[in-house]
Scaffold this active site. Structure first.
Site, PDB file in Angstrom:
ATOM      1  N   THR A 105       0.814  -1.209   0.000  1.00 24.34           N
ATOM      2  CA  THR A 105       0.000   0.000   0.000  1.00 24.34           C
ATOM      3  C   THR A 105       0.851   1.264   0.000  1.00 24.34           C
ATOM      4  O   THR A 105       0.411   2.321  -0.443  1.00 24.34           O
ATOM      5  CB  THR A 105      -0.939  -0.009   1.218  1.00 24.34           C
ATOM      6  N   TYR A 139       4.023 -13.045   3.466  1.00 23.28           N
ATOM      7  CA  TYR A 139       2.869 -12.418   2.816  1.00 23.28           C
ATOM      8  C   TYR A 139       2.462 -13.296   1.640  1.00 23.28           C
ATOM      9  O   TYR A 139       3.161 -13.363   0.633  1.00 23.28           O
ATOM     10  CB  TYR A 139       3.247 -11.005   2.366  1.00 23.28           C
ATOM     11  N   LYS A 195       0.551 -13.085   6.543  1.00 23.33           N
ATOM     12  CA  LYS A 195      -0.555 -12.266   6.057  1.00 23.33           C
ATOM     13  C   LYS A 195      -1.178 -13.044   4.914  1.00 23.33           C
ATOM     14  O   LYS A 195      -0.567 -13.246   3.863  1.00 23.33           O
ATOM     15  CB  LYS A 195      -0.075 -10.898   5.581  1.00 23.33           C
ATOM     16  N   ILE A 226      -3.713  -7.109   8.652  1.00 25.12           N
ATOM     17  CA  ILE A 226      -2.970  -5.997   8.040  1.00 25.12           C
ATOM     18  C   ILE A 226      -3.899  -5.481   6.958  1.00 25.12           C
ATOM     19  O   ILE A 226      -4.022  -6.076   5.890  1.00 25.12           O
ATOM     20  CB  ILE A 226      -1.621  -6.455   7.477  1.00 25.12           C
TER      21      ILE A 226
END
Length: 301
Positions: A50, A140, A168, A211
């Site tokens: 992000t 992730y 994540k 997250i």
């Protein structure tokens, strides 16, 4: 080295604000971090996807981490730093550099993208990084971005690896692999939601938190949602999850973080809605839809 850190609650992967001249606006970044923590976030993720880390140079990356570290230290909040690439050597070097970041709790390291290694090779990649990292690692798993994903067997192998604190999980669903990891992994391995639409049921099933990119905009709402899920409060959390869903859908209607930044700019929190190429700014229609969803939500944005 065992991973003593277990992330929980909402961690906000901050956007990187840009000034009108294109430079990173560190004052705006500091304001975003302080506001997120004041609204109930457990911590901050610097240089998450992000935050457009692949479009930042080394100096900008270091400055972003320094500001986030300063804010988290002042508030005794969790700092996680994105440090993964599609190259194992570079990923290790970026992790080793975290030894110089004050009070960093963990890294976030994405599955190597584009090169499409085998699942077994991805596990070896993370194990090699974890062995050299001065901080615990959060893997992730986001196959729609990386071209490769990790199934339950691979994730459970990572869960049994020293210095890997969690994952994540952003696989576009709460699938059987995710449920198996929740059922079979040990308590110190945290499964964090990465698909904002599924956070409430995921945490109810045993997830440790999230997250959540959407929490850049409505941190308090997402913090409360996860808190209710961790308490097992279905009756209290379900209406909030349903209310937040239109906002999540609006914020991801175009490639992230364009709509998130357009919304934050409209709220006066960042100086421009700009993203760096090859991303493009959010359309007017997407911005309008996100602001309408936020207004209809009737929560502190």
């Amino acid at each position: 080295m065992s991973a003593s850190f277990r992330p929980s609650g909402v961690l906000v992967p901050l956007v990187t604000p840009f000034a009108a001249d294109g430079a990173v606006d560190l004052d705006a970044l500091r304001g975003l971090a302080e506001r997120a923590l004041a609204a109930g976030a457990a911590g901050i993720v610097a240089l998450a996807t992000t935050g457009e880390p692949t479009s930042l140079d080394d100096g900008e990356r270091a400055a972003v981490v320094a500001v986030c570290a300063e804010v988290c230290a002042a508030r005794k909040a969790v700092l996680v730093v994105g440090a993964g690439t599609n190259d194992t050597r570079t990923t290790i070097l970026r992790h080793e550099a975290l030894a110089d970041v004050p009070d960093v709790a963990a890294s976030l390291a994405v599955v190597p993208y584009y090169v499409r290694p085998s699942e077994a090779a991805i596990v070896r990649h993370f194990q090699a990084v974890a062995e050299r990292s001065p901080v615990p690692l959060i893997a992730y798993n986001i196959p729609y971005r990386t071209g490769r994903g990790l199934g339950a067997d691979a994730l459970l192998e990572l869960a049994a690896t020293d210095n890997i604190a969690g994952v994540k999980q952003a696989v576009g669903a709460i699938d059987a692999d995710t449920l198996r990891v929740l059922a079979e992994s040990h308590d110190r391995f945290a499964l964090l939601g990465g698909d904002d639409a599924f956070l409430f049921p995921l945490v109810l099933m045993g997830g440790a938190g999230a997250i959540a990119a959407s929490a850049n905009v409505c941190t308090g709402g997402f913090a409360e949602l996860i808190a209710r899920a961790l308490r097992g409060d279905v009756a209290g959390g379900r209406p909030l999850a349903e209310a937040l869903l239109p906002l999540v859908q609006a914020l991801f209607a175009e490639p992230s973080p364009a709509v998130i930044k357009a919304t934050l700019h409209a709220l006066g929190r960042i100086p421009t809605p700009n993203v760096r190429m090859p991303l493009s700014p959010a359309s007017r229609a997407a911005r309008k839809a996100a602001l309408e969803a936020l207004r209809d939500l009737d929560l502190e944005p």
